[in-house]
Design a protein around this motif. Structure first.
Motif, PDB file in Angstrom:
ATOM      1  N   MET A   1      43.935  72.557  24.407  1.00 35.68           N
ATOM      2  CA  MET A   1      44.898  72.023  25.380  1.00 35.68           C
ATOM      3  C   MET A   1      44.798  72.779  26.705  1.00 35.68           C
ATOM      4  SD  MET A   1      46.416  69.431  24.287  1.00 35.68           S
ATOM      5  CE  MET A   1      46.826  68.521  22.805  1.00 35.68           C
ATOM      6  N   ALA A   2      45.332  72.183  27.749  1.00 35.09           N
ATOM      7  CA  ALA A   2      45.115  72.693  29.098  1.00 35.09           C
ATOM      8  C   ALA A   2      46.122  73.768  29.484  1.00 35.09           C
ATOM      9  CB  ALA A   2      45.194  71.542  30.095  1.00 35.09           C
ATOM     10  N   LYS A   3      45.664  74.615  30.399  1.00 37.49           N
ATOM     11  CA  LYS A   3      46.539  75.594  31.031  1.00 37.49           C
ATOM     12  C   LYS A   3      46.877  75.064  32.429  1.00 37.49           C
ATOM     13  CE  LYS A   3      47.112  80.533  31.835  1.00 37.49           C
ATOM     14  NZ  LYS A   3      46.484  81.874  31.759  1.00 37.49           N
ATOM     15  N   VAL A   4      48.160  74.853  32.689  1.00 39.35           N
ATOM     16  CA  VAL A   4      48.611  74.112  33.869  1.00 39.35           C
ATOM     17  C   VAL A   4      49.517  74.977  34.737  1.00 39.35           C
ATOM     18  CG1 VAL A   4      49.828  72.036  34.653  1.00 39.35           C
ATOM     19  CG2 VAL A   4      48.577  72.001  32.466  1.00 39.35           C
ATOM     20  N   LEU A   5      49.346  74.875  36.049  1.00 40.29           N
ATOM     21  CA  LEU A   5      50.297  75.435  37.007  1.00 40.29           C
ATOM     22  C   LEU A   5      50.977  74.273  37.712  1.00 40.29           C
ATOM     23  CD1 LEU A   5      51.582  77.767  38.604  1.00 40.29           C
ATOM     24  CD2 LEU A   5      49.665  77.591  40.209  1.00 40.29           C
ATOM     25  N   LEU A   6      52.288  74.162  37.525  1.00 49.63           N
ATOM     26  CA  LEU A   6      53.080  73.126  38.190  1.00 49.63           C
ATOM     27  C   LEU A   6      53.847  73.789  39.329  1.00 49.63           C
ATOM     28  CD1 LEU A   6      55.382  70.491  36.421  1.00 49.63           C
ATOM     29  CD2 LEU A   6      55.761  71.356  38.712  1.00 49.63           C
ATOM     30  N   ALA A   7      53.540  73.375  40.557  1.00 52.57           N
ATOM     31  CA  ALA A   7      54.209  73.938  41.731  1.00 52.57           C
ATOM     32  C   ALA A   7      55.173  72.923  42.309  1.00 52.57           C
ATOM     33  CB  ALA A   7      53.181  74.343  42.784  1.00 52.57           C
ATOM     34  N   GLY A   8      56.422  73.350  42.527  1.00 54.20           N
ATOM     35  CA  GLY A   8      57.434  72.490  43.130  1.00 54.20           C
ATOM     36  C   GLY A   8      58.464  72.012  42.127  1.00 54.20           C
ATOM     37  N   GLU A   9      59.025  70.832  42.415  1.00 58.66           N
ATOM     38  CA  GLU A   9      59.982  70.165  41.526  1.00 58.66           C
ATOM     39  C   GLU A   9      61.199  71.037  41.219  1.00 58.66           C
ATOM     40  OE1 GLU A   9      61.354  66.938  40.534  1.00 58.66           O
ATOM     41  OE2 GLU A   9      59.210  66.802  40.914  1.00 58.66           O
ATOM     42  N   ASP A  70      43.489  75.352  34.281  1.00 55.25           N
ATOM     43  CA  ASP A  70      42.639  74.176  34.177  1.00 55.25           C
ATOM     44  C   ASP A  70      43.075  73.089  35.150  1.00 55.25           C
ATOM     45  OD1 ASP A  70      41.138  75.171  31.853  1.00 55.25           O
ATOM     46  OD2 ASP A  70      43.021  74.864  30.763  1.00 55.25           O
ATOM     47  N   VAL A  71      44.389  72.986  35.345  1.00 48.78           N
ATOM     48  CA  VAL A  71      44.960  71.914  36.169  1.00 48.78           C
ATOM     49  C   VAL A  71      46.046  72.490  37.065  1.00 48.78           C
ATOM     50  CG1 VAL A  71      46.242  69.727  36.142  1.00 48.78           C
ATOM     51  CG2 VAL A  71      44.504  70.172  34.388  1.00 48.78           C
ATOM     52  N   ILE A  72      46.020  72.116  38.339  1.00 47.35           N
ATOM     53  CA  ILE A  72      47.117  72.406  39.261  1.00 47.35           C
ATOM     54  C   ILE A  72      47.850  71.095  39.516  1.00 47.35           C
ATOM     55  CG2 ILE A  72      47.808  73.268  41.521  1.00 47.35           C
ATOM     56  CD1 ILE A  72      46.512  75.418  39.821  1.00 47.35           C
ATOM     57  N   MET A  73      49.154  71.119  39.359  1.00 45.85           N
ATOM     58  CA  MET A  73      49.984  69.929  39.585  1.00 45.85           C
ATOM     59  C   MET A  73      50.983  70.222  40.694  1.00 45.85           C
ATOM     60  SD  MET A  73      52.321  67.932  36.785  1.00 45.85           S
ATOM     61  CE  MET A  73      53.304  66.497  37.208  1.00 45.85           C
ATOM     62  N   LEU A  74      50.968  69.407  41.743  1.00 46.08           N
ATOM     63  CA  LEU A  74      51.912  69.511  42.847  1.00 46.08           C
ATOM     64  C   LEU A  74      52.921  68.380  42.727  1.00 46.08           C
ATOM     65  CD1 LEU A  74      49.428  70.154  45.814  1.00 46.08           C
ATOM     66  CD2 LEU A  74      50.358  71.791  44.151  1.00 46.08           C
ATOM     67  N   SER A  75      54.197  68.718  42.714  1.00 43.83           N
ATOM     68  CA  SER A  75      55.234  67.700  42.540  1.00 43.83           C
ATOM     69  C   SER A  75      56.413  68.010  43.447  1.00 43.83           C
ATOM     70  CB  SER A  75      55.687  67.648  41.075  1.00 43.83           C
ATOM     71  OG  SER A  75      56.639  66.621  40.880  1.00 43.83           O
ATOM     72  N   ASP A  76      56.660  67.131  44.411  1.00 45.16           N
ATOM     73  CA  ASP A  76      57.818  67.249  45.294  1.00 45.16           C
ATOM     74  C   ASP A  76      57.840  68.601  46.011  1.00 45.16           C
ATOM     75  OD1 ASP A  76      59.863  65.820  46.409  1.00 45.16           O
ATOM     76  OD2 ASP A  76      60.998  65.572  44.567  1.00 45.16           O
ATOM     77  N   LEU A 112      43.171  68.617  40.041  1.00 45.03           N
ATOM     78  CA  LEU A 112      44.401  68.553  40.829  1.00 45.03           C
ATOM     79  C   LEU A 112      45.126  67.242  40.592  1.00 45.03           C
ATOM     80  CD1 LEU A 112      46.231  69.684  43.158  1.00 45.03           C
ATOM     81  CD2 LEU A 112      44.715  68.450  44.732  1.00 45.03           C
ATOM     82  N   MET A 113      46.435  67.334  40.388  1.00 44.73           N
ATOM     83  CA  MET A 113      47.300  66.161  40.292  1.00 44.73           C
ATOM     84  C   MET A 113      48.424  66.295  41.302  1.00 44.73           C
ATOM     85  SD  MET A 113      49.542  64.817  37.016  1.00 44.73           S
ATOM     86  CE  MET A 113      50.838  63.589  37.204  1.00 44.73           C
ATOM     87  N   MET A 114      48.723  65.205  42.003  1.00 51.10           N
ATOM     88  CA  MET A 114      49.939  65.146  42.810  1.00 51.10           C
ATOM     89  C   MET A 114      50.815  64.041  42.263  1.00 51.10           C
ATOM     90  SD  MET A 114      50.651  64.693  46.930  1.00 51.10           S
ATOM     91  CE  MET A 114      50.151  66.376  47.312  1.00 51.10           C
ATOM     92  N   LEU A 119      59.045  64.805  48.760  1.00 50.33           N
ATOM     93  CA  LEU A 119      58.189  65.771  49.445  1.00 50.33           C
ATOM     94  C   LEU A 119      56.804  65.786  48.814  1.00 50.33           C
ATOM     95  CD1 LEU A 119      60.592  68.709  50.343  1.00 50.33           C
ATOM     96  CD2 LEU A 119      59.238  67.335  51.922  1.00 50.33           C
ATOM     97  N   SER A 120      56.278  64.595  48.547  1.00 53.07           N
ATOM     98  CA  SER A 120      54.912  64.415  48.069  1.00 53.07           C
ATOM     99  C   SER A 120      54.195  63.427  48.986  1.00 53.07           C
ATOM    100  CB  SER A 120      54.898  63.874  46.639  1.00 53.07           C
ATOM    101  OG  SER A 120      55.488  64.778  45.730  1.00 53.07           O
ATOM    102  N   PHE A 121      52.870  63.477  48.987  1.00 54.53           N
ATOM    103  CA  PHE A 121      52.062  62.599  49.825  1.00 54.53           C
ATOM    104  C   PHE A 121      52.546  62.687  51.278  1.00 54.53           C
ATOM    105  CE2 PHE A 121      51.792  61.001  45.466  1.00 54.53           C
ATOM    106  CZ  PHE A 121      50.423  61.069  45.275  1.00 54.53           C
ATOM    107  N   SER A 122      53.138  61.638  51.836  1.00 55.36           N
ATOM    108  CA  SER A 122      53.753  61.753  53.164  1.00 55.36           C
ATOM    109  C   SER A 122      55.237  62.099  53.037  1.00 55.36           C
ATOM    110  CB  SER A 122      53.576  60.468  53.955  1.00 55.36           C
ATOM    111  OG  SER A 122      54.179  60.577  55.226  1.00 55.36           O
TER     112      SER A 122
END
Length: 248
Positions: A1-9, A70-76, A112-114, A119-122
């Motif tokens: 399974m993946a090791k993830v960093l979720l930034a934001g939210e 493994d994955v960086i996730m940006l959310s809000d 990378l996932m957004m 406060l995502s995309f635009s």
């Protein structure tokens, strides 16, 4: 399974209560991704949550730090939080452009996932401000230079646009209450739509994989029915697994 960093939210809200002549103010830290964190961890992923107010100082500064995941996730979380550290904004000193660093990491094989939000995309009034940024260079979508929200209070049902390993067999998706107006790049794959607009888009950048999910992982755009959906965690787990290369 993946090791993830979720930034934001996450966010800090301040409330002032007026009781006749007198008033008082209270401050509260709120976490919007608690359900997601719980679901991903229950499915075997290792997830580190970097709260929004900690991003300016504590988001990785080097490729070596990014390589822990493994994955960086940006959310809000808007682009200013990555470019305006205390040393730059308050100190007036040059520093690492972590948006450019993240682009470099993805092109070298990172993922990378957004996820969508105000406060995502635009984002709301364009304040997320990823248009023209190094992040737009690697995401599988182009980003508007202005407010890109499509509010859908009537509810819109996400639909599969093509058969794919992320959404296959999950059944009918509950309605969402809004999404981002994003445009897929030529080489990307549109896996889901909302009102015929791209909603789930995948692609590659150099050696890395990228994914854009054009709506929220939590209310308000993720309706209460969506949050209570039996396959809520499985859907996002599959997004992570695809990014990490564990899902064909």
């Amino acid at each position: 399974m993946a090791k993830v960093l979720l930034a934001g939210e996450s966010w800090i809200s301040t409330t002032t209560e007026y009781k006749g002549y007198d008033s008082f103010t209270s401050t509260k830290l709120e976490i919007g991704c608690e359900d997601l964190l719980k679901s991903l961890r229950a499915l075997g992923h290792t997830v580190t949550h970097l709260r929004a107010h900690d991003v300016p100082e504590n988001f990785p500064w080097t490729l070596a730090e990014l390589n822990q995941y493994d994955v960086i996730m940006l959310s809000d979380i808007g682009s200013n939080s990555f470019t305006l550290s205390n040393g730059v904004f308050a100190g007036g000193n040059p520093s690492v452009n972590r948006l450019a660093l993240l682009k470099q990491w993805v092109q070298a094989g990172g993922s990378l996932m957004m996820a969508g939000g105000y406060l995502s995309f635009s984002g709301f009034e364009g304040k997320a401000h990823y248009h023209g940024s190094p992040i737009e260079d690697v995401l599988p979508v182009t980003i508007k230079p202005y407010d890109d929200r499509v509010e859908s209070p009537q509810g819109v049902q996400p639909l599969e646009a093509k058969d794919n390993p992320i959404t296959r067999g999950l059944g009918e998706f509950p309605v969402i209450l809004g999404y981002q107006d994003i445009e897929p790049k030529a080489a990307s794959q549109v896996l889901m739509t909302a009102d015929s607009a791209p909603l789930l888009v995948t692609g590659t950048a150099g050696k890395g994989r990228t994914l854009a999910y054009g709506t929220d992982i939590a209310p308000h755009w993720a309706s209460q029915d969506f949050m209570a959906w039996d396959n809520y965690g499985k859907f996002f787990s599959r997004c992570i697994s695809w990014l990490a290369g564990d899902l064909a």
